[in-house]
Design a protein around this motif. Sequence first.
Motif, mmCIF file in Angstrom:
data_model
loop_
_atom_site.group_PDB
_atom_site.id
_atom_site.type_symbol
_atom_site.label_atom_id
_atom_site.label_comp_id
_atom_site.label_asym_id
_atom_site.label_seq_id
_atom_site.Cartn_x
_atom_site.Cartn_y
_atom_site.Cartn_z
ATOM 1 N N VAL A 52 74.471 4.978 55.367
ATOM 2 C CA VAL A 52 74.967 5.965 54.559
ATOM 3 C C VAL A 52 74.430 6.536 53.341
ATOM 4 C CG1 VAL A 52 77.020 5.872 56.100
ATOM 5 C CG2 VAL A 52 77.044 4.881 53.840
ATOM 6 N N GLU A 53 74.013 5.220 52.516
ATOM 7 C CA GLU A 53 73.260 5.457 51.366
ATOM 8 C C GLU A 53 71.998 6.327 51.373
ATOM 9 O OE1 GLU A 53 72.808 1.453 49.801
ATOM 10 O OE2 GLU A 53 74.849 1.290 49.187
ATOM 11 N N GLN A 85 75.037 14.249 53.785
ATOM 12 C CA GLN A 85 76.263 14.369 54.100
ATOM 13 C C GLN A 85 76.422 14.711 55.607
ATOM 14 O OE1 GLN A 85 78.576 13.193 51.960
ATOM 15 N NE2 GLN A 85 79.955 13.253 53.812
ATOM 16 N N TRP A 94 83.434 7.674 53.071
ATOM 17 C CA TRP A 94 82.224 8.162 53.108
ATOM 18 C C TRP A 94 82.158 9.768 53.641
ATOM 19 C CZ3 TRP A 94 81.009 3.238 56.231
ATOM 20 C CH2 TRP A 94 80.653 2.174 55.132
ATOM 21 N N ARG A 95 83.348 10.173 54.276
ATOM 22 C CA ARG A 95 83.356 11.457 54.866
ATOM 23 C C ARG A 95 84.191 12.282 54.050
ATOM 24 N NH1 ARG A 95 84.615 10.997 61.135
ATOM 25 N NH2 ARG A 95 83.974 12.906 61.114
ATOM 26 N N LEU A 118 71.548 8.613 53.816
ATOM 27 C CA LEU A 118 71.435 9.872 54.681
ATOM 28 C C LEU A 118 72.123 11.028 53.831
ATOM 29 C CD1 LEU A 118 73.080 8.333 57.974
ATOM 30 C CD2 LEU A 118 70.787 9.458 57.551
ATOM 31 N N LYS A 161 75.412 11.980 57.608
ATOM 32 C CA LYS A 161 76.193 10.886 57.287
ATOM 33 C C LYS A 161 77.467 10.846 58.000
ATOM 34 C CE LYS A 161 76.529 9.606 52.887
ATOM 35 N NZ LYS A 161 77.041 9.754 51.477
ATOM 36 N N ASP A 162 78.065 12.084 58.173
ATOM 37 C CA ASP A 162 79.378 12.333 58.934
ATOM 38 C C ASP A 162 79.228 12.003 60.254
ATOM 39 O OD1 ASP A 162 80.724 13.198 56.728
ATOM 40 O OD2 ASP A 162 80.359 15.412 57.188
#
Length: 413
Positions: free
Chosen positions: A102-103, A107, A144-145, A105, A110-111
């Motif tokens: 996720v670091e 958003q 993260w989301r 990607l 990432k989602d």
Amino acid sequence: GNTRGGGEVEGDGYVAGMEGGVGGRGGWGGGGFFFNDTATTEIYALSLRDALPISLGLADAQIWARIGALEAGFDNREAALGAYRRALDAEPSHGFAITHLVELLDQPEKDAAVSSYERALWTRIESGELNAPLLEELGKAATWRRDTRRAAAVRAVQSALGLASSGDEGGVANLSDVSVAAVWDRDADPVLQQVVLRAGPALSNERLRTKKAAPSDPIYGELARISQRFGARVGSIGLSDDLETLSARAGRDGEIDWAVPRVAQGGLDGAGRFVAGRLAWAAPHGAAALLDETPQKVAGTLAAVLRIARCEIGLGEPALPAIDVKLRRATRKAVHEAVADAQLAPASLLAFARSLQRSADRAGLLASGDIAASIATLLNGRVALGTLRTSARGIDLLRFWLEAESPLWGGNG
């Protein structure tokens, strides 16, 4: 060289320390993984990427996660992304891989990645692996989301289970904007719905001496609001010294007749609102008397209702407990007319019993917004990871409270 704490190796060796999966599934500890000598590290990275995965059948999540860390260290973004994704293909709940993926990607990407990761976590939770690290990962996933409400909901669960300080709890959620239609199982058997609607009110023989509550009593207004939310009205509210918790019966024309412990005259606490929400949903469906028994016993009760109404029950598993039921002739006739030629198997009775209780529990959570009180009520006060882990109703309510796709957080209307 000599090993130091955290996996560091001094001298010409390497520094290793990598989290693997979550909740006890492998890993190297915390930190990164690299040789002190850059050239040696690059050679090692190439050997891992090109040779080891072949010999391992491209299925070792730890190896791919290690490759991802090495590629990221060389700023090889695409290669690192590919390696982390392969690690997650091999182990979808691999904590180190998702954390570092996720670091890298944006958003939207990432989602999507975190959504897949959360599904993997829930698969493990529903298979009986609920533990503190998995709850912590659900909190990370919400963060993260950028879902602050759901992150707070995770903290509320952790606090209820004694895994976080009370100052970290998410508190009581305001769920007044969530549609009550969200709690009903759309796949519930319509024939059994009619059976419960007709026979359910006759299954409670409880008769209590009560004193009528005054409209000025706080409990009166509170139950009126909860009843109205689930499409009903208060018929009567009686106060009793003999009750420990609320009870309710379906009255006439969409009304609910309530019996309330006298100590609740001044209003309900979180547990009381949870019980009231369950009953406010269940009573109009005829199911108020079916919430506190096991699903197997509820299914046995439904089977007894069908037999006494001369309806056919199919063969098959599971074996249901024998329950003694007495119904008036008019009720038996109404049940028989509702079932007609339908043949209901024991498995369908059990599935419906679970669905009925699941819907009522969710309604209770909507009414209270208090996951700590809701879990405590379902677990009869034995609030701990071990008891929650083995409670099917508790796990369902937990998922309703925390899942990204839950209607509580706008996931599906």
